[in-house]
Design a protein around this motif. Structure first.
Motif, short mmCIF file in Angstrom:
data_model
loop_
_atom_site.label_atom_id
_atom_site.label_comp_id
_atom_site.label_asym_id
_atom_site.label_seq_id
_atom_site.Cartn_x
_atom_site.Cartn_y
_atom_site.Cartn_z
N PHE A 82 4.98 17.61 1.57
CA PHE A 82 4.32 16.93 0.45
C PHE A 82 3.61 17.99 -0.38
O PHE A 82 2.73 18.68 0.13
CB PHE A 82 3.25 15.97 0.96
CG PHE A 82 3.74 14.60 1.29
CD1 PHE A 82 3.81 13.61 0.33
CD2 PHE A 82 4.11 14.27 2.60
CE1 PHE A 82 4.24 12.33 0.64
CE2 PHE A 82 4.55 12.99 2.92
CZ PHE A 82 4.61 12.03 1.94
N LYS B 129 11.05 18.13 5.06
CA LYS B 129 10.33 17.92 3.80
C LYS B 129 8.84 18.29 3.90
O LYS B 129 8.26 18.36 4.99
CB LYS B 129 10.45 16.46 3.32
CG LYS B 129 9.70 15.43 4.18
CD LYS B 129 8.36 15.06 3.58
CE LYS B 129 7.32 14.46 4.46
NZ LYS B 129 7.21 14.45 5.83
N SER C 105 7.74 5.27 6.50
CA SER C 105 7.86 5.36 5.03
C SER C 105 9.29 5.79 4.69
O SER C 105 9.91 6.57 5.43
CB SER C 105 6.82 6.35 4.51
OG SER C 105 7.45 7.40 3.84
N VAL D 18 -0.47 7.76 -1.55
CA VAL D 18 0.79 7.05 -1.81
C VAL D 18 0.86 5.73 -1.03
O VAL D 18 1.50 4.78 -1.46
CB VAL D 18 2.00 7.98 -1.51
CG1 VAL D 18 2.22 8.18 -0.03
CG2 VAL D 18 3.26 7.46 -2.18
N VAL D 19 0.15 5.67 0.10
CA VAL D 19 0.10 4.43 0.88
C VAL D 19 -0.53 3.31 0.04
O VAL D 19 -0.23 2.13 0.22
CB VAL D 19 -0.72 4.66 2.19
CG1 VAL D 19 -0.94 3.37 2.96
CG2 VAL D 19 -0.03 5.70 3.08
N GLU E 219 -0.06 12.74 -0.35
CA GLU E 219 0.03 11.96 0.89
C GLU E 219 -1.26 11.13 1.04
O GLU E 219 -2.29 11.47 0.49
CB GLU E 219 0.26 12.84 2.13
CG GLU E 219 -0.65 14.03 2.33
CD GLU E 219 -0.17 15.26 1.59
OE1 GLU E 219 -0.56 15.35 0.39
OE2 GLU E 219 0.50 16.11 2.16
N HIS E 220 -1.18 10.09 1.80
CA HIS E 220 -2.23 9.08 2.02
C HIS E 220 -2.50 8.23 0.77
O HIS E 220 -2.50 7.00 0.88
CB HIS E 220 -3.54 9.71 2.54
CG HIS E 220 -3.43 10.11 3.98
ND1 HIS E 220 -3.41 9.18 4.99
CD2 HIS E 220 -3.27 11.33 4.57
CE1 HIS E 220 -3.25 9.81 6.15
NE2 HIS E 220 -3.16 11.11 5.93
N GLY F 283 5.09 16.64 11.06
CA GLY F 283 4.97 16.16 9.67
C GLY F 283 6.00 16.77 8.72
O GLY F 283 5.89 16.61 7.52
N ARG G 155 6.54 0.84 11.79
CA ARG G 155 6.40 1.16 10.37
C ARG G 155 6.89 2.58 10.08
O ARG G 155 6.64 3.49 10.85
CB ARG G 155 4.92 1.05 10.00
CG ARG G 155 4.63 1.44 8.57
CD ARG G 155 3.15 1.78 8.39
NE ARG G 155 2.92 2.34 7.07
CZ ARG G 155 3.13 3.61 6.75
NH1 ARG G 155 3.57 4.48 7.64
NH2 ARG G 155 2.90 4.04 5.53
N THR H 44 0.82 9.78 12.61
CA THR H 44 0.71 9.29 11.23
C THR H 44 0.07 7.90 11.24
O THR H 44 -0.84 7.62 10.45
CB THR H 44 2.11 9.22 10.58
OG1 THR H 44 2.67 10.53 10.61
CG2 THR H 44 2.05 8.73 9.15
N ASP I 257 10.70 10.24 3.78
CA ASP I 257 11.35 11.32 4.52
C ASP I 257 12.88 11.17 4.48
O ASP I 257 13.61 12.14 4.25
CB ASP I 257 10.91 11.33 5.99
CG ASP I 257 9.46 11.75 6.14
OD1 ASP I 257 8.72 11.69 5.14
OD2 ASP I 257 9.07 12.13 7.25
N GLY J 135 1.59 16.09 4.80
CA GLY J 135 1.80 14.92 5.66
C GLY J 135 0.48 14.31 6.09
O GLY J 135 -0.53 14.42 5.41
N ALA J 136 0.53 13.69 7.27
CA ALA J 136 -0.60 12.86 7.69
C ALA J 136 -1.88 13.63 7.99
O ALA J 136 -2.97 13.10 7.87
CB ALA J 136 -0.18 12.06 8.91
O1 PMV Z 1 3.12 13.27 8.40
P1 PMV Z 1 4.18 12.48 7.78
O2 PMV Z 1 5.36 13.28 7.39
O3 PMV Z 1 4.53 11.27 8.62
O4 PMV Z 1 3.61 11.93 6.37
C1 PMV Z 1 2.72 10.86 6.25
C2 PMV Z 1 2.42 10.62 4.82
C3 PMV Z 1 1.43 9.49 4.57
O5 PMV Z 1 1.23 9.42 3.17
C4 PMV Z 1 0.11 9.75 5.24
C5 PMV Z 1 1.97 8.17 5.08
C6 PMV Z 1 3.12 7.60 4.28
O6 PMV Z 1 3.72 6.65 4.79
O7 PMV Z 1 3.40 8.03 3.15
#
Ligand code: PMV
Length: 313
Positions: free
Chosen positions: A11, A9, A147, A18-19, A15-16, A103, A145, A186, A150, A270-271
């Motif tokens: 984004f 996947k 999310s 959304v946390v 990202e971020h 990511g 932890r 992440t 994914d 991603g992160a």
């Molecule tokens: O890099 P990834 O695929 O782990 O994405 C992290 C996305 C964040 O928004 C930074 C964290 C999250 O839990 O959504």
């Protein structure tokens, strides 16, 4: 013998942010993890390796191990420590096209494809929701932890709005992925952003709000397949990701190299901190952008967004 595959996947936005409960848009891509489960005449769960089959090892294959454990109550799996030499077991073989730790959701794709293969092999008839939920539990057991994004995207495919996990009309687009090959954590990046937000709450809250607004605005344009506006919004999103400290010199090099070669939009996916960036391009510019990312020091490959989630091959 059963083979199932599940996608990685990216984004597109959010990202971020959304946390902190803001909107984000994630999307499956057409690079996949393939997992095969076959019967073997050894009463054990084994992994196929280059030198032959070996018993499943929790340390070496934590996601597969946890996925198999999930099945212990559902199916007639061979015991963890077989005592008798007779009976049958299974051998699990993994082939993934998704780079690890970058990511792109490689662990989720492997987990979801494993769960689906076991589901089909043992005839347990799990629903897609159950597969996604078990997949998320596996990720939490292995990583702490995790999310649910994914595992959800890997199960259902397509374009997903989060945090409410609603599938949107599909956005069919070619994407160039640039990989810095730098590992990024992440957990560490999310915690860095949290402390920046603690130090400057008013500033960072507004940035998070704006990233959320970009994703909400983006929904309209992705579903209309308006590449130019989606690209423009990706570029604004990238600037804000940089501003919260999740960029890096290497990521910026790839982002700007791709834009110079004609990408309509490019950003971290991603992160951040390392890992990958994505570039949305017109067909005619795809290989130019991919080459330009390579010249700037990254690995690059061309893929497409994908509407296909986990499936039996
Ligand atoms: O890099 P990834 O695929 O782990 O994405 C992290 C996305 C964040 O928004 C930074 C964290 C999250 O839990 O959504």
């Amino acid at each position: 013998m059963i083979t199932c595959s599940a996608p990685g996947k990216i984004f597109l936005f959010g990202e971020h942010a959304v946390v902190y409960g803001k909107t984000a848009i994630a999307c499956a891509i057409d690079i996949r993890a393939h997992v095969t489960v076959e019967e073997v005449h050894v009463p054990a769960v084994q992994m196929k390796g280059p030198g032959g089959n070996v018993d499943l090892n929790q340390r070496k294959h934590p996601y597969i191990y946890a996925a198999v454990e999930k099945f212990r109550n559902l199916a007639d799996l061979p015991p963890e420590n077989p005592t008798s030499a007779s009976g049958s077991g299974i051998c699990i073989d993994i082939h993934s096209e998704i780079p690890v730790g970058s990511g792109l959701g490689s662990s989720s794709a492997v987990t979801i494809a494993t769960l689906k293969s076991l589901d089909v092999f043992y005839g347990t008839h799990l629903s897609p929701d159950e597969i996604a939920r078990f997949g998320h539990q596996v990720e939490e057991e292995v990583q702490g932890r995790a999310s649910p994004t994914d595992t959800f995207v890997s199960t259902f495919g397509g374009l997903v709005r989060i945090p409410d996990r609603v599938k949107l009309d599909f956005f069919d687009a070619p994407i160039v992925i640039g990989n810095t090959r730098k590992f990024s954590s992440t957990r560490k990046l999310v915690s860095n952003v949290a402390s920046l937000k603690e130090r400057h709450p008013q500033v960072i809250n507004q940035i998070m709000d704006t990233i959320g607004t970009i994703a909400e605005t983006g929904v309209k344009y992705v579903t209309a397949n308006d590449f130019t506006t989606v690209g423009e919004l990706m570029n604004i999103n990238q600037g804000l990701l940089d501003s919260i400290g999740v960029g890096s010199f290497e990521l910026s090099e790839l982002v700007y190299a791709s834009r110079k070669a004609g990408a309509l939009g490019s950003k971290i996916t991603g992160a951040g901190g390392g890992g990958c960036m994505i570039a949305l391009c017109e067909h005619k510019n795809l290989s130019r952008v991919a080459h330009s990312i390579k010249r700037a020091g990254g690995d690059s490959f061309i893929c497409r967004t994908s509407n296909s989630g986990v499936r039996v091959e």
